[in-house]
Design a protein around this motif. Structure first.
Motif, PDB file in Angstrom:
ATOM      1  N   ARG A 188       1.414   4.085  -2.977  1.00 20.60           N
ATOM      2  CA  ARG A 188       1.290   5.524  -2.700  1.00 20.60           C
ATOM      3  C   ARG A 188       2.246   6.387  -3.091  1.00 20.60           C
ATOM      4  O   ARG A 188       1.898   7.435  -3.672  1.00 20.60           O
ATOM      5  N   TYR A 212       0.987  -1.179  -0.111  1.00 20.79           N
ATOM      6  CA  TYR A 212       0.162   0.015   0.007  1.00 20.79           C
ATOM      7  C   TYR A 212       0.720   1.416  -0.097  1.00 20.79           C
ATOM      8  O   TYR A 212       0.567   2.203  -0.931  1.00 20.79           O
ATOM      9  N   TYR A 213       1.843   1.198   0.837  1.00 20.39           N
ATOM     10  CA  TYR A 213       2.576   2.508   0.766  1.00 20.39           C
ATOM     11  C   TYR A 213       3.530   2.700  -0.338  1.00 20.39           C
ATOM     12  O   TYR A 213       3.718   3.871  -0.662  1.00 20.39           O
ATOM     13  N   SER A 265       2.662   6.383  -6.831  1.00 19.67           N
ATOM     14  CA  SER A 265       1.334   7.109  -7.623  1.00 19.67           C
ATOM     15  C   SER A 265       1.533   8.908  -7.519  1.00 19.67           C
ATOM     16  O   SER A 265       0.641   9.304  -8.043  1.00 19.67           O
ATOM     17  N   LYS A 266       2.379   9.209  -6.693  1.00 18.82           N
ATOM     18  CA  LYS A 266       2.618  10.561  -6.528  1.00 18.82           C
ATOM     19  C   LYS A 266       2.996  11.253  -7.909  1.00 18.82           C
ATOM     20  O   LYS A 266       3.555  10.667  -8.554  1.00 18.82           O
TER      21      LYS A 266
END
Length: 328
Positions: A324, A320-321, A327-328
């Motif tokens: 994330r 998940y991290y 995806s920035k």
């Protein structure tokens, strides 16, 4: 006193020495590999063993020659030396060109070089002698090479193991000035990593711990003796055989592997957990949770943890991290 020497090594020998220096974490301030520092330690710690082994080999060959022929001891010695230099130490069959390496020595490494120059060279150069020594070192399994490079640490640990004395030390992976006080139980090699680990009990936390020996610094054997805990000894003995690099709690885990995951599980062997049983796509493990986490991070979506919930949650958060950030 400091002195510089040019030694000539094959590309393969130099590359393998660099690999060891990197694995054993000989680095400069800029984090690049410090080959010179590594070679200095190798020369100091391996010279006596190399000299003894070389003499034993020559004597063995001489004994075989004189036992089968009526040759004189002098001629047998010359022939044995020729056999060793031509067929054992020679790397002339290699197509790899030699590379010049500058070796800067001082202190004890300088003293060893002077001993070699004054006593050991006979019909060979210093460069060739060191090259033969390095190749001899590289012919030894890596876990035993680690014992050579960290000779002082090994001797302290083995002394503590034999006498059941408490030890203190720091590690390169801990905070500065953070020392550990432990009851040592076993030294065990990790077959996948080819490194050795000290399995012990941390006295402060009263928990089992494992430390890679190449990362131990300032080892000291105290005068305090501890009593062997037979239950802990049995537990650590099992860890020593299965997974010496991790003494975290063993859990019963189930992981679902797809077709590609099964293929990767066969290919990725480093620190791979042992399967208890397989039922179709489901793989069952009784293994330390930390090691399961580290291993299955490498398989991504092709290996999904079914249980335990704690391991499943750790991997879910890991991906998940990562997603994330990407995806920035």
């Amino acid at each position: 006193m400091t002195e510089k020497y040019k030694i000539y090594l094959s590309e393969d020998t130099r590359s393998r020495l660099i690999n060891d220096a990197e694995l054993f974490e000989f680095t400069k301030k800029d984090e690049t590999v410090n080959l010179n520092a590594f070679l200095k330690v190798l020369i100091v710690n391996y010279f006596d063993q190399y000299r003894r082994d070389s003499e034993a080999l020559l004597n063995s060959i001489m004994a075989d020659i004189t036992g089968m022929t009526f040759i004189s001891d002098k001629d047998a010695s010359l022939l044995a030396d020729r056999i060793v230099s031509t067929y054992i130490k020679s790397d002339k069959v290699s197509n790899s060109k030699n590379i010049a390496v500058t070796l800067t020595v001082s202190g004890s490494s300088y003293d060893i070089i002077r001993i070699i120059e004054n006593n050991m060279l006979r019909d060979t150069s210093l460069s060739q002698y060191l090259k033969d020594m390095f190749n001899s070192y590289l012919s030894i399994p890596r876990d035993r090479r680690e014992a050579i490079i960290f000779k002082d640490t090994y001797e302290d640990i083995e002394k503590a193991l034999k006498t059941h004395h408490i030890m203190t030390f720091t590690t390169t992976s801990s905070e500065r000035d953070h020392s550990f006080t432990v009851e040592p139980y076993f030294i065990a090699p990790s077959k996948e990593e080819q490194c050795n680990y000290l399995l012990c009990r941390d006295i402060r936390s009263q928990t089992p711990r494992t430390f890679r020996i190449s990362r131990i610094r300032s080892a000291f054997v105290t005068s305090d003796i501890f009593d062997i805990d037979e239950n802990l000894q049995k537990e650590l003995q099992e860890k020593a055989v299965r997974s010496p690099h991790s003494v975290s709690a063993t859990v019963s885990a189930v992981v679902k592997l797809n077709k590609y995951g099964k293929r990767m599980f066969k290919v990725i062997t480093k620190n791979r957990p042992i399967v208890s049983k397989i039922e179709g796509d489901l793989y069952y493990f009784d293994w330390p949770e930390l090691q399961l986490e580290d291993y299955f991070k490498r398989l991504g979506r092709d290996a999904v943890v079914i249980k335990p919930a704690s391991l499943k949650e750790k991997l879910r958060k890991y991906y998940y991290y990562a997603l994330r950030e990407y995806s920035k």
